[in-house]
Design a protein around this motif. Sequence first.
Motif, PDB file in Angstrom:
ATOM      1  N   SER A 202      78.398  65.815 107.227  1.00  0.00           N
ATOM      2  CA  SER A 202      79.389  64.983 107.920  1.00  0.00           C
ATOM      3  C   SER A 202      80.745  65.674 108.040  1.00  0.00           C
ATOM      4  O   SER A 202      81.747  65.033 108.388  1.00  0.00           O
ATOM      5  N   HIS A 203      80.765  66.993 107.741  1.00  0.00           N
ATOM      6  CA  HIS A 203      81.961  67.829 107.916  1.00  0.00           C
ATOM      7  C   HIS A 203      83.160  67.287 107.129  1.00  0.00           C
ATOM      8  O   HIS A 203      84.273  67.189 107.654  1.00  0.00           O
ATOM      9  N   ARG A 204      82.907  66.954 105.869  1.00  0.00           N
ATOM     10  CA  ARG A 204      83.972  66.440 105.012  1.00  0.00           C
ATOM     11  C   ARG A 204      84.267  67.453 103.904  1.00  0.00           C
ATOM     12  O   ARG A 204      83.574  68.462 103.776  1.00  0.00           O
ATOM     13  N   LYS A 205      85.277  67.195 103.097  1.00  0.00           N
ATOM     14  CA  LYS A 205      85.797  68.203 102.175  1.00  0.00           C
ATOM     15  C   LYS A 205      85.311  67.987 100.747  1.00  0.00           C
ATOM     16  O   LYS A 205      85.026  66.873 100.329  1.00  0.00           O
ATOM     17  N   VAL A 206      85.287  69.099 100.006  1.00  0.00           N
ATOM     18  CA  VAL A 206      84.818  69.042  98.627  1.00  0.00           C
ATOM     19  C   VAL A 206      85.779  69.818  97.725  1.00  0.00           C
ATOM     20  O   VAL A 206      86.276  70.882  98.089  1.00  0.00           O
ATOM     21  N   PHE A 207      86.085  69.225  96.575  1.00  0.00           N
ATOM     22  CA  PHE A 207      86.874  69.907  95.557  1.00  0.00           C
ATOM     23  C   PHE A 207      85.916  70.750  94.713  1.00  0.00           C
ATOM     24  O   PHE A 207      84.854  70.267  94.305  1.00  0.00           O
TER      25      PHE A 207
END
Length: 427
Positions: A202-207
């Motif tokens: 879903s083209h989201r961000k990850v730490f």
Amino acid sequence: MDILQIHACFLTCSSVSIDTRKIGANSMFVALKGANFDANSFASEALEKGASYVLIDNKDYYVDSRTIFVDDTLSTLQELAKFHRNYLGLPIIALTGSNGKTTTKELFQVVLSKKYRTKATLGNLNNHIGVPLTLLSFTKETEIGIVEMGANHQKEIAFLCDIAQPDYGYVTNFGKAHLEGFGGVEGVIKGKSEMYDFLHSSHRKVFVNIDDPLQYSKTKNMETITFSTSDKNCFVFIDTIEANPYVKIVVEGKEILSNLIGFYNATNICSAITVGLYFNVPIDDIKTAIEQYQPDNNRSQIIYKNGNQIVLDAYNANPSSMDVAIQNFIQLRHSKKIAILGDMFELGDESFQEHYNIVQKLKNDDNFTCFLIGNEFYKVKVECQHLHFFQTFEDFTVFLRTQTIKDTLILVKGSRGMALERSLDIL
């Protein structure tokens, strides 16, 4: 009644409840079925106690127009939570992992609360019921939501991500937890990585802690927000970490002295610092938030009693968390040390080997006495002067009452079912 109509009813309520013993005025009561109960039978009682609506899936318990009948109350609760999450449209951070989830979640919250109106999972309500209840606690006033996700089998994190639709994610670590349900360590890695799968698709961000090889390798093709103690090209570079016993971190020239113990908590703190800086919380506010945070609920607490310093980490245990707790305990400087360790649960066929591994490590360090409690540790009992085995907690209690323990550093750790915090009543 469709989900849009049910949501409209929900918006007129102050909260959602699944327990009539804790029901609040103007709440929506959702009648869930358990192994030994059917909450449909409490629908009338919920209305009498102040609920505005009750959600049931058994027509026999219909009361009046305040009763909403659905095919399945659990699936409707989950669908309602997802609908509400999309209705609010606020940024949501999700986190999972084998160890440290709840502490990390609480650190995220205290840090972000310095700048934003945040809400987070209460306690460890992190399953297929707890996550929907968390989402339904968010309101138009909530600026950032934090959702903890737990799992003991594959496909569960994927399911929870589909409900919560997180914008950001963080996996604390991959360890030997719930091996029975996941089918071994590789199953744990696959199961926890379902969060990465969702965020990537879903083209989201990850730490990401890029000092963790697994986190680094699994997120190389994702949009990452990174922290590290070794790579200065990351988003947040951590200058120094110390832990004796409390974790001290130096970042951006600021020294942060926490109330958490052990190097295993350092990563939890570093991730919270990274989240805070990403969301533009000033470093001085991050420092204040972390330094004011006090652990509780038997998680990494230090308690002073009868001249003893007790490291109470008895909320839960698995081979990975037990190992790091022991390693940290070995490094702590004290003239007299005792470890009180209990069985690790949910290990399935790996239980004997994992308890055996822990005992073998303990055999090699005779700098402290260790009491091992429970059937699983008793199965791998060995003759060793500084190791003492007890099949039950009651057996240990009888022994402990004959001892005088003073001026000692004591580690207490075991799975939740062992309830080793009971030792404090005797120490």
